[in-house]
Design a protein around this motif. Structure first.
Motif, PDB file in Angstrom:
ATOM      1  N   SER A  86      -6.258   7.891   0.307  1.00 51.48           N
ATOM      2  CA  SER A  86      -5.395   8.362   1.389  1.00 51.48           C
ATOM      3  C   SER A  86      -4.059   7.652   1.229  1.00 51.48           C
ATOM      4  N   CYS A  87      -3.001   8.411   1.111  1.00 54.25           N
ATOM      5  CA  CYS A  87      -1.686   7.816   0.852  1.00 54.25           C
ATOM      6  C   CYS A  87      -0.883   7.600   2.129  1.00 54.25           C
ATOM      7  N   THR A  88      -1.576   7.557   3.260  1.00 51.26           N
ATOM      8  CA  THR A  88      -0.922   7.250   4.529  1.00 51.26           C
ATOM      9  C   THR A  88      -1.539   5.976   5.091  1.00 51.26           C
ATOM     10  N   LYS A  89      -0.856   5.381   6.044  1.00 47.55           N
ATOM     11  CA  LYS A  89      -1.361   4.151   6.649  1.00 47.55           C
ATOM     12  C   LYS A  89      -2.089   4.427   7.957  1.00 47.55           C
ATOM     13  N   SER A  90      -2.462   5.672   8.183  1.00 48.75           N
ATOM     14  CA  SER A  90      -3.062   6.039   9.464  1.00 48.75           C
ATOM     15  C   SER A  90      -4.575   5.848   9.483  1.00 48.75           C
ATOM     16  N   ASN A  91      -5.162   5.637   8.332  1.00 51.62           N
ATOM     17  CA  ASN A  91      -6.620   5.579   8.233  1.00 51.62           C
ATOM     18  C   ASN A  91      -7.124   4.164   8.514  1.00 51.62           C
ATOM     19  N   VAL A 121     -15.561  -0.059   2.692  1.00 52.34           N
ATOM     20  CA  VAL A 121     -14.667   1.041   2.326  1.00 52.34           C
ATOM     21  C   VAL A 121     -13.333   0.466   1.850  1.00 52.34           C
ATOM     22  N   ILE A 122     -12.903   0.913   0.675  1.00 52.00           N
ATOM     23  CA  ILE A 122     -11.595   0.528   0.141  1.00 52.00           C
ATOM     24  C   ILE A 122     -10.727   1.780   0.102  1.00 52.00           C
ATOM     25  N   VAL A 123      -9.572   1.740   0.752  1.00 53.67           N
ATOM     26  CA  VAL A 123      -8.677   2.891   0.808  1.00 53.67           C
ATOM     27  C   VAL A 123      -7.514   2.676  -0.150  1.00 53.67           C
ATOM     28  N   LEU A 124      -7.325   3.635  -1.062  1.00 54.34           N
ATOM     29  CA  LEU A 124      -6.279   3.567  -2.068  1.00 54.34           C
ATOM     30  C   LEU A 124      -5.452   4.845  -2.023  1.00 54.34           C
ATOM     31  N   CYS A 125      -4.373   4.859  -2.777  1.00 55.80           N
ATOM     32  CA  CYS A 125      -3.552   6.067  -2.901  1.00 55.80           C
ATOM     33  C   CYS A 125      -3.720   6.632  -4.306  1.00 55.80           C
ATOM     34  N   TYR A 163     -13.502  -8.462  -3.155  1.00 60.08           N
ATOM     35  CA  TYR A 163     -12.504  -7.781  -3.969  1.00 60.08           C
ATOM     36  C   TYR A 163     -11.103  -8.158  -3.531  1.00 60.08           C
ATOM     37  N   GLN A 164     -10.161  -7.918  -4.432  1.00 57.32           N
ATOM     38  CA  GLN A 164      -8.745  -8.067  -4.161  1.00 57.32           C
ATOM     39  C   GLN A 164      -8.038  -6.852  -4.772  1.00 57.32           C
ATOM     40  N   ILE A 165      -7.078  -6.295  -4.070  1.00 60.25           N
ATOM     41  CA  ILE A 165      -6.235  -5.251  -4.649  1.00 60.25           C
ATOM     42  C   ILE A 165      -5.082  -5.940  -5.371  1.00 60.25           C
ATOM     43  N   LEU A 166      -5.041  -5.789  -6.681  1.00 62.09           N
ATOM     44  CA  LEU A 166      -4.009  -6.431  -7.483  1.00 62.09           C
ATOM     45  C   LEU A 166      -2.749  -5.589  -7.602  1.00 62.09           C
ATOM     46  N   LYS A 167      -2.942  -4.277  -7.560  1.00 59.20           N
ATOM     47  CA  LYS A 167      -1.796  -3.401  -7.692  1.00 59.20           C
ATOM     48  C   LYS A 167      -2.168  -2.035  -7.141  1.00 59.20           C
ATOM     49  N   GLY A 168      -1.275  -1.444  -6.371  1.00 62.32           N
ATOM     50  CA  GLY A 168      -1.523  -0.098  -5.853  1.00 62.32           C
ATOM     51  C   GLY A 168      -1.632  -0.068  -4.343  1.00 62.32           C
ATOM     52  N   GLU A 169      -2.695   0.442  -3.844  1.00 60.18           N
ATOM     53  CA  GLU A 169      -3.044   0.623  -2.424  1.00 60.18           C
ATOM     54  C   GLU A 169      -2.383   1.851  -1.853  1.00 60.18           C
ATOM     55  N   TYR A 170      -1.085   1.816  -1.487  1.00 60.73           N
ATOM     56  CA  TYR A 170      -0.452   2.964  -0.863  1.00 60.73           C
ATOM     57  C   TYR A 170       0.451   3.670  -1.875  1.00 60.73           C
TER      58      TYR A 170
END
Length: 479
Positions: free
Chosen positions: A436-441, A450-454, A472-479
């Motif tokens: 999901s590429c929005t911050k509404s989730n 649950v891990i939410v990515l774009c 876990y850690q998000i190293l790069k990405g997310e939105y």
């Protein structure tokens, strides 16, 4: 004579407590870290490192701080690396001769100076931490330092061990007690027994060289994400030359397609699996007549590698849409990295252990002789008993090693076009990956698994699995 007995008993108490404290400290840390309590492990290791720092415990603290999202991760790793670099300049092995009495007593009394692969890990985790904070400029610096350090390792190690051997010979030559022993014959006798009874290293897969392919691979992935394809390809090739991992071919295909204008995006997982190799004590009581009839105890204790434990065999991503599976591939057997350096140090470790054993045996003979001159046969026996008790109490191997490292590192590449998927370890769900590429989730993002990515950009995630406890850690990405 009473004074001799008192001093001897005091030394025995100090030495015994020192050897036990190292073992107990590592056990306590492991209980927290592998029991799923990274924050307690971090606090424990940080306390062990103290304000002045410690190579072993700063690395333990830095790793557990990273996996538990602590703000002082960088400062802990930085402090440990500064110390390591200081010891590295003095000599990781040769520098131990500044620890007066370590041969006479045991190696647990010396300062822990670290191994080359541990020094590399300071830079590696600093790079991962920088990525997680979005500081890609610092990540680039630290990946470069990690790779430079391990490429210099072969020349450094050869010079360091030669210096250590020379210093050891000088130390032995200056010791009057050792002059009264047939060192060559006694050493040959003891070494032949050790060679026959010891070494489980044949059970290990040992890398040929000082390159940890996980460092090369993750660095390559980072540089590819920064569009530095030339550097990424060189590092991929370096890793592939060691592991022949299929994921490297997949990543090289991505580079080639992007050079042709492909805009497809992907999600990668860097997976640290299980508990890495540790050291345990291996002790042998040897025939006392190797040295003298006045000797009651001749013992040798040396560290022996114990294989690490995997948390899972198969990691994969399974698409929600059509159940298509994408498999993770091993990019490094960390046990093999540890075993390589340990195997190269082993002859020196054995030599130190044998020398220590002979020196303690000579001390027994001296105490017996002094006791006999002062108190006759009773004094001779008492002197021998004190010397034997000292020898037995100090017959302890140095089993200090970084225990926070994984057994192996794997990498998983998943094309974002498959949409949502489940990340599994041996068919057990670790996390649900939703795009999901929005911050509404926000509800999904608060969910524990649950891990939410774009899916519009590349994502790189770090996953640590210890038994049943994933983080876990998000190293790069997310939105």
């Amino acid at each position: 004579m009473r004074q001799v007995i008192f001093v001897s008993m005091l030394w025995l108490t100090i030495i015994f407590m020192n050897a036990c404290s190292h073992h107990d400290s590592l056990q306590s840390f492991n209980t927290y870290y592998y029991g799923g309590n990274d924050e307690k492990a971090y606090k424990y290791a940080k306390e062990e490192a103290g304000t002045s720092g410690d190579v072993l415990w700063n690395l333990q603290a830095g790793i557990s701080a990273f996996t538990s999202h602590q703000e002082d991760t960088l400062s802990l790793l930085e402090q440990g690396e500064i110390l390591f670099s200081q010891y590295e300049s003095e000599g990781l092995m040769g520098g131990i001769f500044g620890n007066v009495g370590s041969v006479l007593v045991n190696e647990n009394l010396k300062t822990y100076r670290g191994n080359i692969y541990e020094g590399v890990m300071f830079n590696y985790y600093k790079a991962l931490n920088a990525m997680s904070l979005g500081d890609y400029a610092l990540a680039r610096v630290e990946f470069n330092r990690a790779n430079d350090r391990q490429r210099r390792a072969k020349d450094y190690f050869n010079k360091d061990i030669q210096k250590a051997l020379r210093d050891s010979e000088k130390e032995n030559a200056s010791n009057e007690k050792l002059r009264n022993i047939d060192m060559s014959q006694s050493s040959a006798n003891i070494t032949s027994i050790l060679d026959f009874q010891y070494s489980n290293l044949k059970n290990f897969n040992i890398y040929n060289g000082f390159i940890n392919p996980a460092i090369s691979y993750v660095s390559a992935l980072f540089f590819m994400s920064e569009n530095d394809y030339t550097k990424a390809i060189d590092l991929y090739k370096e890793a592939y030359g060691i592991t022949h991992s299929q994921v490297i071919n997949q990543d090289l295909a991505v580079i080639n397609n992007r050079k042709m204008g492909d805009k497809s995006t992907y999600t990668w997982f860097i997976i640290e699996d299980g508990q890495g190799a540790s050291l345990e004590e291996f002790s042998i009581d040897l025939p006392a007549y190797f040295v003298s009839s006045n000797v009651l105890h001749v013992g040798v204790s040396i560290p022996q590698m114990k294989e690490g434990i995997s948390s899972a065999n198969v990691y994969q991503a399974v698409s929600h849409q059509n159940q298509q599976a994408f498999k993770a591939f091993e990019v490094s057997n960390v046990d093999a990295v540890v075993a390589n350096e340990f195997s190269k140090k082993l002859p020196f470790i054995l030599s130190r252990a044998v020398t220590s054993s002979l020196l303690k045996a000579a001390s027994q003979a001296t105490l017996s002789s002094v006791g006999e001159k002062q108190f006759g046969d009773t004094g001779a026996l008492l002197g021998s008993l004190i010397g034997a008790a000292y020898s037995a109490a100090t017959n302890s191997a140095d089993i200090r090693i970084t225990t926070a490292l994984p057994k192996r590192v794997l990498a998983l590449q998943v094309p974002n076009k498959i949409s949502n998927f489940t990340l599994q370890a041996d068919s057990n769900t670790l996390y649900e990956i939703n795009f999901s590429c929005t911050k509404s989730n926000e509800e999904d993002k608060k969910s524990k698994n649950v891990i939410v990515l774009c899916d519009k950009n590349d994502n790189i995630l770090y996953l640590r699995l210890k038994g049943r406890f994933p983080t876990y850690q998000i190293l790069k990405g997310e939105y």
